[in-house]
Every structure is written in structure tokens, then in C-alpha cells.
Scaffold this motif. Structure first.
Motif, PDB file in Angstrom:
ATOM      1  N   LEU A  70       3.359 -11.798  20.610  1.00 13.18           N
ATOM      2  CA  LEU A  70       2.451 -12.184  19.914  1.00 13.18           C
ATOM      3  C   LEU A  70       1.861 -11.365  18.804  1.00 13.18           C
ATOM      4  O   LEU A  70       1.459 -11.700  17.749  1.00 13.18           O
ATOM      5  N   ILE A  76      -0.643 -11.788  15.741  1.00  9.61           N
ATOM      6  CA  ILE A  76      -1.930 -12.067  16.152  1.00  9.61           C
ATOM      7  C   ILE A  76      -2.688 -10.962  16.388  1.00  9.61           C
ATOM      8  O   ILE A  76      -2.265 -10.128  17.303  1.00  9.61           O
ATOM      9  N   ARG A 157     -10.198 -17.834  12.553  1.00  9.84           N
ATOM     10  CA  ARG A 157      -8.771 -17.134  12.570  1.00  9.84           C
ATOM     11  C   ARG A 157      -8.049 -17.459  13.690  1.00  9.84           C
ATOM     12  O   ARG A 157      -8.677 -17.454  15.030  1.00  9.84           O
ATOM     13  N   PRO A 158      -6.764 -17.293  13.584  1.00  7.48           N
ATOM     14  CA  PRO A 158      -5.880 -17.503  14.954  1.00  7.48           C
ATOM     15  C   PRO A 158      -6.255 -16.749  15.860  1.00  7.48           C
ATOM     16  O   PRO A 158      -6.492 -15.420  15.841  1.00  7.48           O
ATOM     17  N   ALA A 160      -4.900 -15.998  20.347  1.00  6.58           N
ATOM     18  CA  ALA A 160      -4.213 -16.141  21.352  1.00  6.58           C
ATOM     19  C   ALA A 160      -4.940 -16.370  22.648  1.00  6.58           C
ATOM     20  O   ALA A 160      -5.673 -15.448  23.125  1.00  6.58           O
ATOM     21  N   SER A 191      -3.043 -20.664  15.944  1.00  2.00           N
ATOM     22  CA  SER A 191      -3.448 -19.926  17.470  1.00  2.00           C
ATOM     23  C   SER A 191      -2.332 -20.119  18.160  1.00  2.00           C
ATOM     24  O   SER A 191      -1.414 -21.234  18.414  1.00  2.00           O
ATOM     25  N   HIS A 192      -2.128 -19.228  19.411  1.00  2.00           N
ATOM     26  CA  HIS A 192      -0.954 -19.522  20.466  1.00  2.00           C
ATOM     27  C   HIS A 192      -1.600 -19.789  21.724  1.00  2.00           C
ATOM     28  O   HIS A 192      -2.884 -19.227  22.022  1.00  2.00           O
TER      29      HIS A 192
END
Length: 277
Positions: A70, A76, A157-158, A160, A191-192
Motif C-alpha cells: 500500500l 497510500i 484523498r485515498p 486504506a 482508496s484500498h
């Protein structure tokens, strides 16, 4: 870290007579932040599956590799670790801030002992931020609207989302899929979701009731799920290679020592990462 409760309040809410998943996990990892009830439940698991300790460590190794992905490949820099458990070797913020010094991490757990130890042990890098809050993933809005979460993470913003080894403590009747969807909806594109989950797919000889019995008197009962069940948590997001696989098979690191599981056994857990389109 913010003062969420009075300094001496958390210990009074810790019940050493009831096993808790975070403390059972701590014991299986070789930690010392557990009680007799936790150790007894853990040993019952070991009796059912002699490779439990090695499987738990393989589970933790998967988390380390996944976080390195990540921060390394996905770049991220924000993490919401839900069901984080007690601090141990290779915490998310340590791995993240080594690669991205200003990475921001919020740990969430529903065991007050995690809050107590987290405040003492989870120190951030000089430029990063590390926070820990006490909350329950079954109430997503309590987490998503928590002032410390909103002050640390930028939801434009992305981010995790990490749910490693926690969803199998949410019963079907509590609708874990709906909870996960609320978190997925709250974060932006890019995003993850990093997720791992206990399964009995590799142990057809063991019944779900037998496997869950050590948790009967604990703070949360364990609910193993199939690969198809685990895949549902990722619905609508794009899985990255190699998809949802046994944790030992998720991008294994040749330089990382993996303890052999007795009898050529399995880690009894699936893991995977997906990205929001």
C-alpha cells in the motif's frame, strides 16, 4: 494522542474473566498483554488446530506485506485500521511511516486495553500522525464521525481501510457486509480495502461449532466464512493480483521467513486487497 477518556478509566472496564479476541491473538503471537481466560481460550484453539500459532503469525506476516504494498506501490499515506488489536512487532504505522514519513494512521479497537497500551506504545514519526480510538466496527458511523478520525484523515484523498482478522468476529445477524459497505462508501476513488478472514475451507474435518467453541464465553464469537463469503466484502471494487487467496500465498516474500505449519497445514485464513474505482 487525544484524551478520549480519563487516564484511569480504561483499566476499570477491562474484564480479565472474559476472553477477548485482541488478547487471545496477543497470546498466540507470544505477547504478554493477556489474562488466564485468554490463554485458556487460545490453548483450546491450539488443541483443535496444532498449527494455530504458526497460522496467526502467517496472518500477521500477510498484514506486513500488504501494508508495504500500500505504501510502496499504491503510495497510500492514510490508514484506518479497524480491529487493530494490541501493539506488536511490525505495526501498521511503523511500516507506513518508514516509507512515507508523514503517513497518518488511526487504529480502532473495541477492547479498552488496546486503548491503554496504544497510548503508551504507538508513537508516531516526527512528521506523521498516529491515533488510537476505542470504537466498534459494527457501528461504522461512530468511527467515521469520530473527531479524532476526522482530524487525522482527509476523506477527500485515498485512504486504506484495514480490516485484518476482525470480520470473523461479527455474526451474520449483525450484517458485517452492511458495515463494510458504509466504510467503502465513505472513502474516495483510489482508496484500498485490505482484508483478511478466518476460513474452514482448508479444514473440512472441523465443524464451525467445534472451531468456534473456544470463543463461546468470549467477548465475540468467531464465525469462519468461505472464500465466496469473503469475496462479497470486496463487491464493486477491483481486486489486485493475486486476488483473494490463502494469506501465505498473497505475494510471499522470499526474504521473509515463514514458519512451517505443523503437518503441512494451512493458515486457515484468506487475504486480499481491492481498490475503489
Amino acid at each position: 494522542m487525544s484524551e478520549l477518556i480519563e487516564p484511569d478509566a480504561a483499566p476499570w472496564r477491562i474484564n480479565p474473566m472474559i476472553p477477548h479476541p485482541a488478547r487471545i491473538y496477543d497470546y498466540l503471537l507470544g505477547g504478554k498483554d493477556n489474562f488466564a481466560a485468554d490463554r485458556e481460550a487460545a490453548e483450546q484453539l491450539v488443541a483443535i488446530s496444532p498449527g494455530t500459532r504458526e497460522g496467526v503469525r502467517a496472518h500477521r506476516a500477510f498484514l506486513r506485506r500488504a501494508v508495504r504494498h500500500l505504501v510502496g506501490e499504491a503510495r497510500i499515506g492514510q490508514f484506518l485500521d479497524i480491529g487493530a488489536g494490541l501493539p506488536t512487532l511490525g505495526n501498521v504505522h511503523e511500516i507506513a511511516q518508514e516509507a512515507i514519513p508523514d503517513a497518518r494512521v488511526v487504529y480502532v479497537d473495541n477492547d479498552p486495553i488496546v486503548l491503554t497500551h496504544g497510548r503508551a506504545l504507538l508513537t508516531s514519526s516526527p512528521t506523521g500522525v498516529t491515533e488510537v480510538i476505542e470504537a466498534d466496527l459494527r457501528r461504522p458511523q461512530d468511527i467515521l464521525t469520530h473527531p479524532d478520525v476526522l482530524s487525522v484523515l482527509d476523506f477527500s484523498r485515498p485512504i486504506a481501510l484495514i480490516m485484518a482478522g476482525v470480520l470473523h468476529f461479527v455474526a451474520d445477524a449483525e450484517d458485517p457486509y452492511a458495515s463494510v459497505e458504509q466504510f467503502k462508501e465513505a472513502v474516495p476513488s483510489g482508496s484500498h480495502l485490505l482484508l483478511s478472514h478466518i476460513t474452514l475451507d482448508f479444514a473440512p474435518q472441523v465443524s464451525s461449532d467445534e472451531f468456534s467453541k473456544p470463543y463461546d464465553n468470549s467477548a465475540a464469537r468467531m464465525v469462519p466464512r468461505t472464500r465466496a463469503d469473503v469475496l462479497r466484502f470486496f463487491d464493486g471494487w477491483r481486486l489486485i493480483s493475486p486476488g483473494v487467496v490463502e494469506v501465505v500465498d498473497w505475494r510471499p516474500d522470499e526474504d521473509e521467513y515463514q514458519e512451517p505449519i505443523p503437518g503441512g497445514g494451512h493458515a486457515w485464513a484468506y487475504g486480499g486487497i481491492a481498490v475503489k474505482p
